[in-house]
Design an enzyme around this catalytic site. Sequence first.
Site, mmCIF file in Angstrom:
data_model
loop_
_atom_site.group_PDB
_atom_site.id
_atom_site.type_symbol
_atom_site.label_atom_id
_atom_site.label_comp_id
_atom_site.label_asym_id
_atom_site.label_seq_id
_atom_site.Cartn_x
_atom_site.Cartn_y
_atom_site.Cartn_z
ATOM 1 C CB CYS A 1 -6.601 -10.896 -13.440
ATOM 2 S SG CYS A 1 -4.938 -10.809 -12.788
ATOM 3 C CG HIS B 1 -9.339 -9.257 -10.665
ATOM 4 N ND1 HIS B 1 -8.790 -10.229 -9.857
ATOM 5 C CD2 HIS B 1 -8.292 -8.567 -11.196
ATOM 6 C CE1 HIS B 1 -7.473 -10.137 -9.898
ATOM 7 N NE2 HIS B 1 -7.145 -9.136 -10.700
ATOM 8 C CG ASN C 1 -4.336 -9.279 -8.109
ATOM 9 O OD1 ASN C 1 -4.786 -10.359 -8.446
ATOM 10 N ND2 ASN C 1 -4.126 -8.282 -8.956
HETATM 11 O O1 UT7 Z 1 -4.647 -7.938 -11.575
HETATM 12 C C1 UT7 Z 1 -4.447 -6.978 -12.537
HETATM 13 C C2 UT7 Z 1 -3.058 -6.494 -12.554
HETATM 14 N N1 UT7 Z 1 -2.637 -5.470 -11.659
HETATM 15 C C3 UT7 Z 1 -3.271 -4.336 -11.271
HETATM 16 O O2 UT7 Z 1 -4.426 -4.125 -11.455
HETATM 17 C C4 UT7 Z 1 -2.456 -3.259 -10.595
HETATM 18 C C5 UT7 Z 1 -2.726 -1.899 -11.190
HETATM 19 N N2 UT7 Z 1 -1.816 -0.857 -10.727
HETATM 20 C C6 UT7 Z 1 -1.669 -0.500 -9.440
HETATM 21 O O3 UT7 Z 1 -2.323 -1.088 -8.586
HETATM 22 C C7 UT7 Z 1 -0.754 0.657 -9.068
HETATM 23 O O4 UT7 Z 1 -0.321 1.297 -10.237
HETATM 24 C C8 UT7 Z 1 0.465 0.194 -8.257
HETATM 25 C C9 UT7 Z 1 -0.012 -0.242 -6.881
HETATM 26 C C10 UT7 Z 1 1.186 -0.937 -8.947
HETATM 27 C C11 UT7 Z 1 1.434 1.339 -8.047
HETATM 28 O O5 UT7 Z 1 0.792 2.471 -7.495
HETATM 29 P P1 UT7 Z 1 0.985 3.902 -8.114
HETATM 30 O O6 UT7 Z 1 0.177 4.823 -7.322
HETATM 31 O O7 UT7 Z 1 0.698 3.821 -9.589
HETATM 32 O O8 UT7 Z 1 2.513 4.176 -7.821
HETATM 33 P P2 UT7 Z 1 3.740 4.516 -8.816
HETATM 34 O O9 UT7 Z 1 4.129 3.302 -9.586
HETATM 35 O O10 UT7 Z 1 3.400 5.764 -9.571
HETATM 36 O O11 UT7 Z 1 4.869 4.854 -7.791
HETATM 37 C C12 UT7 Z 1 4.792 6.002 -6.899
HETATM 38 C C13 UT7 Z 1 5.990 5.985 -5.989
HETATM 39 C C14 UT7 Z 1 7.312 5.791 -6.722
HETATM 40 O O12 UT7 Z 1 8.298 6.565 -6.069
HETATM 41 P P3 UT7 Z 1 8.768 7.995 -6.644
HETATM 42 O O13 UT7 Z 1 9.255 7.723 -8.036
HETATM 43 O O14 UT7 Z 1 7.522 8.850 -6.616
HETATM 44 O O15 UT7 Z 1 9.821 8.407 -5.680
HETATM 45 C C15 UT7 Z 1 7.629 4.341 -6.534
HETATM 46 O O16 UT7 Z 1 9.008 4.053 -6.611
HETATM 47 O O17 UT7 Z 1 5.906 4.890 -5.074
HETATM 48 C C16 UT7 Z 1 7.114 4.116 -5.138
HETATM 49 N N3 UT7 Z 1 6.783 2.722 -4.847
HETATM 50 C C17 UT7 Z 1 6.769 2.209 -3.609
HETATM 51 N N4 UT7 Z 1 7.034 2.746 -2.402
HETATM 52 C C18 UT7 Z 1 6.919 1.945 -1.327
HETATM 53 C C19 UT7 Z 1 6.423 1.749 -5.733
HETATM 54 N N5 UT7 Z 1 6.188 0.604 -5.084
HETATM 55 C C20 UT7 Z 1 6.392 0.859 -3.768
HETATM 56 C C21 UT7 Z 1 6.282 0.079 -2.602
HETATM 57 N N6 UT7 Z 1 6.560 0.669 -1.406
HETATM 58 N N7 UT7 Z 1 5.910 -1.226 -2.629
#
Ligand code: UT7
Length: 318
Positions: free
Chosen positions: A110, A245, A275
Amino acid sequence: MSFRVLGTGMYVPPRVVTNDDLSQFLDTNDAWITQRVGVKERHFSTNETAADMGAKAALSALENGGVAAEEIDLILAASVSGESISPSVSCMVQHLLGLSCMAMDINAACSAFDFLLETAAGFFARGKVKKILVIGTERMSRILDWEDRGTCVIFGDGAGAVVLGTGENYIDAVFDVKGGNDVIDIPQPVGMSPFYERGQEKKPFAHMAGQETFKFAVTAICKDCKELLQRNGLTFDDIAYIVPHQANKRIIDFASMKLKVPQEKFYVNIDRYGNTSSASIPIALDELNRAGKLKRGDLLLLPAFGGGLASAACLLRW
Ligand code: UT7
């Protein structure tokens, strides 16, 4: 001698996929994706390759800059989602444009657009070229795990390009690499060798530890931008736009808060494209340019971060 931007271009495939469309086959919903990532819709390729999209963005940049394709001395491209390891995406774009100039790719995920600009500056400094095409192009849809809802909802397909000519408008850049695959990994298929030990293979898709990536990203934007401004005797008040980015709207909001820089200074379009990895900064630049928002002499900061782990920031005068 460095360079100036002569023209910008972009291309996204026509198929638009909304969050509601994703929720038809994935356990997700519009509210979660909007709140946690800031994406409302993205474009996905149905049949176009990364090179096809890159060539279209390149043609749009050439037209915008009033430059004929035959004037290009070098094509520099980046993609983590090209169809082949060889030929490279830049070689395929060269082929599609019917050119015979030098062409090569750089892999920095990225952050690649910033690494491409720095490489271009090196070629200009050597006096070897007069015009360079720089392209970031991604068909992320082919390297996503469509069962991993934490990853596949973030990304989109598309391409961005700039045409560069000789000038003095590329001022400075910082780069930071902390190598390793524990946070972000996009493995190739493991191969068919009968001699390999089996059992530990990762699926050949984008794997990401979301929260570690998030923390790394916010820290990298803040550190890289501050360092670059400080060593050039500038402050954020001198900058017309920060064009980051587009990984996650919340990453940009956190950086804005930590840096105490108003959100309006950050250009954001992740809501419409998701993204698009190496394509996200040149797509954003093209939108700003064509909307007439950039004035000659404006200073731009381009922070990028991602797989590697690598981060970078470039300082550019428009
Ligand atoms: O280009 C560079 C590479 N990428 C990035 O920069 C991405 C960086 N990271 C992020 O953007 C975030 O960490 C994510 C968007 C990937 C995830 O967000 P988060 O706030 O860190 O969520 P999490 O992984 O802590 O998950 C929270 C909850 C979980 O459920 P429980 O365990 O609390 O019940 C996940 O299972 O959200 C759930 N979850 C979803 N729910 C609905 C994860 N993905 C989804 C989804 N829809 N798509």
